[in-house]
Design an enzyme around this catalytic site. Structure first.
Site, PDB file in Angstrom:
ATOM      1  N   ASP A 114       0.832  -1.206   0.000  1.00 46.62           N
ATOM      2  CA  ASP A 114       0.000   0.000   0.000  1.00 46.62           C
ATOM      3  C   ASP A 114       0.869   1.259   0.000  1.00 46.62           C
ATOM      4  O   ASP A 114       1.992   1.248   0.502  1.00 46.62           O
ATOM      5  CB  ASP A 114      -0.911  -0.029   1.245  1.00 46.62           C
ATOM      6  CG  ASP A 114      -2.055   0.961   1.124  1.00 46.62           C
ATOM      7  OD1 ASP A 114      -2.406   1.360  -0.007  1.00 46.62           O
ATOM      8  OD2 ASP A 114      -2.613   1.348   2.177  1.00 46.62           O
ATOM      9  N   HIS A 152       1.961   3.632  -9.016  1.00 43.91           N
ATOM     10  CA  HIS A 152       1.769   2.198  -9.275  1.00 43.91           C
ATOM     11  C   HIS A 152       2.943   1.645 -10.081  1.00 43.91           C
ATOM     12  O   HIS A 152       3.410   0.536  -9.836  1.00 43.91           O
ATOM     13  CB  HIS A 152       0.448   1.956 -10.008  1.00 43.91           C
ATOM     14  CG  HIS A 152      -0.752   2.333  -9.197  1.00 43.91           C
ATOM     15  ND1 HIS A 152      -0.928   1.895  -7.905  1.00 43.91           N
ATOM     16  CD2 HIS A 152      -1.834   3.124  -9.468  1.00 43.91           C
ATOM     17  CE1 HIS A 152      -2.063   2.388  -7.426  1.00 43.91           C
ATOM     18  NE2 HIS A 152      -2.626   3.143  -8.353  1.00 43.91           N
ATOM     19  N   LEU A 173      10.348 -20.662  -5.196  1.00 44.62           N
ATOM     20  CA  LEU A 173       9.392 -19.806  -4.476  1.00 44.62           C
ATOM     21  C   LEU A 173       7.989 -19.920  -5.075  1.00 44.62           C
ATOM     22  O   LEU A 173       7.804 -19.867  -6.289  1.00 44.62           O
ATOM     23  CB  LEU A 173       9.861 -18.345  -4.571  1.00 44.62           C
ATOM     24  CG  LEU A 173       8.936 -17.307  -3.930  1.00 44.62           C
ATOM     25  CD1 LEU A 173       9.013 -17.365  -2.403  1.00 44.62           C
ATOM     26  CD2 LEU A 173       9.278 -15.900  -4.414  1.00 44.62           C
ATOM     27  N   ARG A 194      -4.538  -2.168   8.992  1.00 41.18           N
ATOM     28  CA  ARG A 194      -5.728  -3.007   8.787  1.00 41.18           C
ATOM     29  C   ARG A 194      -5.421  -4.035   7.705  1.00 41.18           C
ATOM     30  O   ARG A 194      -4.431  -3.918   6.975  1.00 41.18           O
ATOM     31  CB  ARG A 194      -6.940  -2.152   8.390  1.00 41.18           C
ATOM     32  CG  ARG A 194      -6.689  -1.246   7.200  1.00 41.18           C
ATOM     33  CD  ARG A 194      -7.953  -0.466   6.814  1.00 41.18           C
ATOM     34  NE  ARG A 194      -7.667   0.551   5.828  1.00 41.18           N
ATOM     35  CZ  ARG A 194      -7.593   1.865   6.069  1.00 41.18           C
ATOM     36  NH1 ARG A 194      -7.794   2.326   7.283  1.00 41.18           N
ATOM     37  NH2 ARG A 194      -7.335   2.718   5.094  1.00 41.18           N
TER      38      ARG A 194
HETATM   39  C1  IPE Z   1      -5.292  -2.705   0.021  1.00 39.61           C
HETATM   40  O1  IPE Z   1      -5.021  -1.352  -0.150  1.00 39.61           O
HETATM   41  C2  IPE Z   1      -5.308  -3.397  -1.305  1.00 39.61           C
HETATM   42  C3  IPE Z   1      -4.024  -3.520  -1.973  1.00 39.61           C
HETATM   43  C4  IPE Z   1      -2.869  -3.152  -1.504  1.00 39.61           C
HETATM   44  C5  IPE Z   1      -4.079  -4.150  -3.270  1.00 39.61           C
HETATM   45  P1  IPE Z   1      -6.189  -0.262  -0.240  1.00 39.61           P
HETATM   46  O2  IPE Z   1      -5.539   1.046  -0.396  1.00 39.61           O
HETATM   47  O3  IPE Z   1      -7.176  -0.675  -1.271  1.00 39.61           O
HETATM   48  O4  IPE Z   1      -6.872  -0.416   1.198  1.00 39.61           O
HETATM   49  P2  IPE Z   1      -7.776   0.602   2.029  1.00 39.61           P
HETATM   50  O5  IPE Z   1      -8.834   1.134   1.113  1.00 39.61           O
HETATM   51  O6  IPE Z   1      -6.867   1.681   2.518  1.00 39.61           O
HETATM   52  O7  IPE Z   1      -8.307  -0.207   3.171  1.00 39.61           O
HETATM   53  C1  IPE Z   2      -1.779   0.242  -3.293  1.00 36.17           C
HETATM   54  O1  IPE Z   2      -1.549   1.607  -3.317  1.00 36.17           O
HETATM   55  C2  IPE Z   2      -2.031  -0.331  -4.659  1.00 36.17           C
HETATM   56  C3  IPE Z   2      -3.425  -0.722  -4.885  1.00 36.17           C
HETATM   57  C4  IPE Z   2      -4.370  -0.700  -4.002  1.00 36.17           C
HETATM   58  C5  IPE Z   2      -3.755  -1.185  -6.210  1.00 36.17           C
HETATM   59  P1  IPE Z   2      -2.707   2.668  -3.253  1.00 36.17           P
HETATM   60  O2  IPE Z   2      -3.158   2.984  -4.629  1.00 36.17           O
HETATM   61  O3  IPE Z   2      -3.802   2.205  -2.351  1.00 36.17           O
HETATM   62  O4  IPE Z   2      -1.956   3.895  -2.618  1.00 36.17           O
HETATM   63  P2  IPE Z   2      -2.520   4.925  -1.552  1.00 36.17           P
HETATM   64  O5  IPE Z   2      -2.978   4.129  -0.374  1.00 36.17           O
HETATM   65  O6  IPE Z   2      -3.647   5.660  -2.207  1.00 36.17           O
HETATM   66  O7  IPE Z   2      -1.353   5.787  -1.243  1.00 36.17           O
HETATM   67 MG    MG Z   3      -4.131   2.455  -0.361  1.00 35.91          MG
END
Ligand code: IPE
Ligand code: IPE
Ligand code: MG
Length: 248
Positions: free
Chosen positions: A25, A42, A136, A199
């Site tokens: 994340d 990303h 792996l 979480r």
């Molecule tokens: C969790 O991240 C999903 C992935 C890392 C793929 P999110 O950014 O979607 O989670 P929330 O919305 O903060 O819980």
């Molecule tokens: C995680 O990074 C990647 C995915 C959920 C696909 P985020 O896109 O959730 O990044 P933040 O949490 O907005 O910084």
């Molecule tokens: Mg996120």
């Protein structure tokens, strides 16, 4: 890293987890803080995959499960979702051959049939190509949600019971766990979440029943090999009791 350095690291980090799950994340915030579009975050995020996968492999970790796209991520703007799929496609096209050479077995976890056709085809091809590899076990959670996974398991059990292949009395924990995407893999020992949130966001709820958790504020694109080693080091010092008494 030389073989000697790796061996030394393996000893320092002992006991290593058999199965690591990573909630990758913080990509969006990484980009926004630099005044860049979220998609650049990303992209930067996928750049970290090679190092983390290689290190997991070299250390002899059995399985690595990476959360790439959740069942809830469809709520994001269409443009972001489309870009993510384009990035997954690029990643698969670029990396699968090398992963195969490194004996990595790829498994896509999630409702991949509901992904765009091309992404689905890439996932299937990657799994097919690497299915006999013995290194792996790399699980990529794509359109993955633990609750949806559980619903699928329940449906498959109900169907077997209805059609007389399974007695209700024979439904046990093993029966349920064997119908999850992680069938045949050991439970998750360590869940790492980058990006500061504490979480699970619907990630491997049943498999992490007794996992250790490491939460770090580091954003995923900044999560270096050193950060990973630090998380593994923290795991090594945890005292896992599984409901029993200390040291038993
Ligand atoms: C969790 O991240 C999903 C992935 C890392 C793929 P999110 O950014 O979607 O989670 P929330 O919305 O903060 O819980
Ligand atoms: C995680 O990074 C990647 C995915 C959920 C696909 P985020 O896109 O959730 O990044 P933040 O949490 O907005 O910084
Ligand atoms: Mg996120």
């Amino acid at each position: 890293m030389t073989v000697a350095e790796l061996n030394a690291l393996r000893i320092t980090l002992s006991p290593l987890p058999k199965h690591v799950g990573i909630i990758m994340d913080g990509n969006g915030r990484y980009a926004t803080r630099r005044g860049l579009p979220r998609s650049m975050g990303h992209r930067a995020g996928t750049e970290r995959l090679r190092g983390i996968i290689k290190l997991s492999s070299d250390l002899g970790i059995e399985a690595l499960s990476l959360y790439a796209f959740s069942t809830e991520n469809w709520k994001r703007p269409r443009i972001e979702v489309d870009t993510l799929f384009a990035i997954f496609m690029e990643y698969f096209t670029k990396e699968v051959e090398d992963l195969h050479k490194n004996n990595v077995a790829i498994r896509a976890m999630g409702n991949i049939a509901a992904l765009p056709e091309k992404v689905y085809a890439q996932c299937m091809a990657a799994m097919e190509k690497t299915k006999n590899n013995t290194g792996l076990k790399l699980n990529i959670a794509l359109n993955y949600g633990s609750r949806a996974e559980t619903v699928n398991a329940v449906k498959s059990i109900a169907l077997d019971a209805k059609e007389g292949r399974l007695n209700i009395e024979d439904i046990d924990e093993e029966c349920v766990m064997s119908r999850l995407y992680t069938s045949g893999l050991s439970d998750v020992d360590l869940v790492i979440r980058t990006g500061g949130e504490q979480r699970l966001s619907n990630f491997m709820l049943l498999q992490s029943a007794y996992a250790e958790f490491v939460f770090t504020d580091t954003l995923w694109p900044d999560f270096s090999d050193e950060c990973y080693i630090a998380a593994l080091g923290e795991f090594a010092h945890r005292n896992r009791r599984y409901g029993g008494l200390d040291g038993k």
